[in-house]
Design a protein around this motif. Structure first.
Motif, PDB file in Angstrom:
ATOM      1  N   SER A   8       0.640  -1.098   0.108  1.00 39.95           N
ATOM      2  CA  SER A   8      -0.053   0.018   0.069  1.00 39.95           C
ATOM      3  C   SER A   8       0.789   1.239  -0.004  1.00 39.95           C
ATOM      4  CB  SER A   8      -1.093  -0.028   1.166  1.00 39.95           C
ATOM      5  OG  SER A   8      -1.880  -1.093   1.281  1.00 39.95           O
ATOM      6  N   SER A   9       0.269   2.170  -0.855  1.00 41.76           N
ATOM      7  CA  SER A   9       0.966   3.497  -0.659  1.00 41.76           C
ATOM      8  C   SER A   9      -0.022   4.673  -0.874  1.00 41.76           C
ATOM      9  CB  SER A   9       2.222   3.687  -1.673  1.00 41.76           C
ATOM     10  OG  SER A   9       1.483   3.362  -3.067  1.00 41.76           O
ATOM     11  N   ASN A  63       4.879  11.579   1.129  1.00 43.93           N
ATOM     12  CA  ASN A  63       4.670  10.247   0.608  1.00 43.93           C
ATOM     13  C   ASN A  63       4.567   9.083   1.695  1.00 43.93           C
ATOM     14  OD1 ASN A  63       3.780  10.859  -2.018  1.00 43.93           O
ATOM     15  ND2 ASN A  63       5.884  11.024  -2.805  1.00 43.93           N
ATOM     16  N   PHE A  64       3.912   8.108   1.820  1.00 45.71           N
ATOM     17  CA  PHE A  64       4.211   7.089   2.803  1.00 45.71           C
ATOM     18  C   PHE A  64       3.905   5.768   2.069  1.00 45.71           C
ATOM     19  CE2 PHE A  64      -0.359   8.454   3.147  1.00 45.71           C
ATOM     20  CZ  PHE A  64      -0.868   7.186   3.245  1.00 45.71           C
ATOM     21  N   ARG A  65       4.284   4.697   2.918  1.00 42.50           N
ATOM     22  CA  ARG A  65       4.048   3.329   2.562  1.00 42.50           C
ATOM     23  C   ARG A  65       4.062   2.487   3.729  1.00 42.50           C
ATOM     24  NH1 ARG A  65       8.739   1.673  -1.169  1.00 42.50           N
ATOM     25  NH2 ARG A  65       7.582   2.710  -2.863  1.00 42.50           N
ATOM     26  N   TYR A  66       2.891   1.511   3.665  1.00 45.50           N
ATOM     27  CA  TYR A  66       2.892   0.564   4.423  1.00 45.50           C
ATOM     28  C   TYR A  66       3.325  -0.644   4.325  1.00 45.50           C
ATOM     29  CZ  TYR A  66      -0.764   4.111   6.568  1.00 45.50           C
ATOM     30  OH  TYR A  66      -1.242   5.349   6.856  1.00 45.50           O
ATOM     31  N   LEU A  67       4.022  -1.392   5.150  1.00 43.70           N
ATOM     32  CA  LEU A  67       4.723  -2.552   4.915  1.00 43.70           C
ATOM     33  C   LEU A  67       4.281  -3.614   5.811  1.00 43.70           C
ATOM     34  CD1 LEU A  67       8.154  -1.197   4.112  1.00 43.70           C
ATOM     35  CD2 LEU A  67       6.465  -1.898   2.373  1.00 43.70           C
TER      36      LEU A  67
END
Length: 351
Positions: free
Chosen positions: A8-9, A20-24
């Motif tokens: 997801s971003s 900007n962000f990203r879920y890992l």
């Protein structure tokens, strides 16, 4: 880095619109340092000079600019945010000893049985990319030990139930403790507020700390009113511009009202968090509570907790879209989403 989905971003709105962000998400638990390591390629995509790591269960003013400046002066691999607490409570956290002159981390132990220091780890870190080399060294050591050790099948089965997986690396025990005193790790002490959020009640305390900080740093964000044209405001209160609050209501202290909420005539709110789209009807009372999104509290109803921040049921929490009908009293209870309550309850968890 949050772990909600592997790919997801997106982007944030408002003042963070350009971030900007990203879920890992880990495929399995790798530990607080191991989880960081498996996503090293993502983290290093833009070749950052520093990495900020925050525990998700802490509340603080997060003095990151000052902390980063200190970290650069130290010249080490990592800097920990630290705080002084009472000797009685110190063993609930990672305790540490730091050089009073250089602020170098000299000794670190996680939740010791005997008192070591009143200086504790706040769960806020700044690292250089060298942290990945440190984690890799731990992984290699674990692999080497596993290859050297030869045990019987019975011993292997017995130890497997106790031993951590070889790719499981803990930041505190595997990185901080062994590297303390080697001029690699340093500390930065916060003089502002810091709390760990371990119970639902602590969420209300932390909300109050942030509101109090607004009073000092951004007073224009806080509401005011004397009950004539606007609601009577007591103490620190935040009301979202889209919320509608009746002028005969009384709000505060320590109240946060989110977007599109509606507060009816004669309502009384104390020490509570009201989330988006909530409706609080005429003469309802909300004390020591968190009211979830799109919930409604009927006329003359009362939703309250005792306010014990350390108790599991010290406050009342309503999940999303909970309807409390008229003249119902909810005390020290947790209500899961999409429930309708037409009878009073006390000290219950309603599934």
């Amino acid at each position: 880095m949050s772990r909600l989905s592997p790919t997801s971003s997106g982007s944030l709105s408002g003042s963070l619109a350009n971030l900007n962000f990203r879920y890992l998400r880990e495929d399995k638990p790798h530990g607080s340092a191991g989880g960081l390591y498996i996503f090293r390629d993502y983290i290093m995509e833009d070749s950052p000079s520093h990495i900020v790591l925050l525990n998700c269960d802490v509340c603080s003013s997060f003095p990151l600019p000052d902390m980063l400046e200190a970290h650069k002066k130290y010249g080490g691999m990592g800097t920990l945010l630290v705080n002084k607490v009472s000797a009685e409570s110190a063993n609930q956290f990672g305790e540490l000893v730091a050089d009073p002159e250089t602020n170098e981390l000299l000794h670190y132990t996680e939740k010791p049985e005997t008192f070591v220091s009143d200086l504790i780890n706040c769960g806020v870190y700044i690292f250089t990319p060298n942290i990945f080399s440190a984690i890799e060294d731990v992984l290699k050591q674990k692999k080497d030990r596993a290859n050297l050790r030869r045990v019987s099948s019975f011993e292997a089965l017995h130890s497997a139930t106790k031993a951590l997986p070889p790719d499981f690396v803990r930041l505190d025990q595997d990185i901080l403790s062994p590297r303390a005193g080697k001029k690699e790790l340093y500390t930065y002490q916060t003089l502002d507020f810091w709390e760990q959020i371990k119970t639902p009640g602590m969420s209300l305390r932390c909300s109050g700390l942030y509101l109090s900080r607004f009073r000092r740093t951004s007073p224009h964000l806080l509401a005011s009113g004397d009950g004539k044209r606007t609601a009577t405001i007591v103490g620190d209160v935040y009301i979202h511009p889209s919320a509608k609050v009746h002028p005969t209501s009384k709000i505060g202290p320590n109240v946060s009202i989110s977007a599109n909420a509606r507060v009816g005539a004669g309502a009384r709110l104390i020490n509570c968090i009201i989330l988006d789209g909530v409706e609080i009807m005429e003469n309802a009372v909300v004390i020591h509570s968190i009211v979830g999104w799109k919930s409604s509290i009927g006329k003359w109803s009362r939703v309250q907790g005792e306010g014990d921040q350390n108790a599991k049921l010290g406050i009342t929490i309503l999940g999303e879209a909970v309807d409390v009908e008229d003249e119902v009293v909810i005390v020290n209870s947790i209500v899961l989403p999409n429930k309708t309550l037409n009878v009073s309850v006390q000290e219950e968890i309603i599934l």
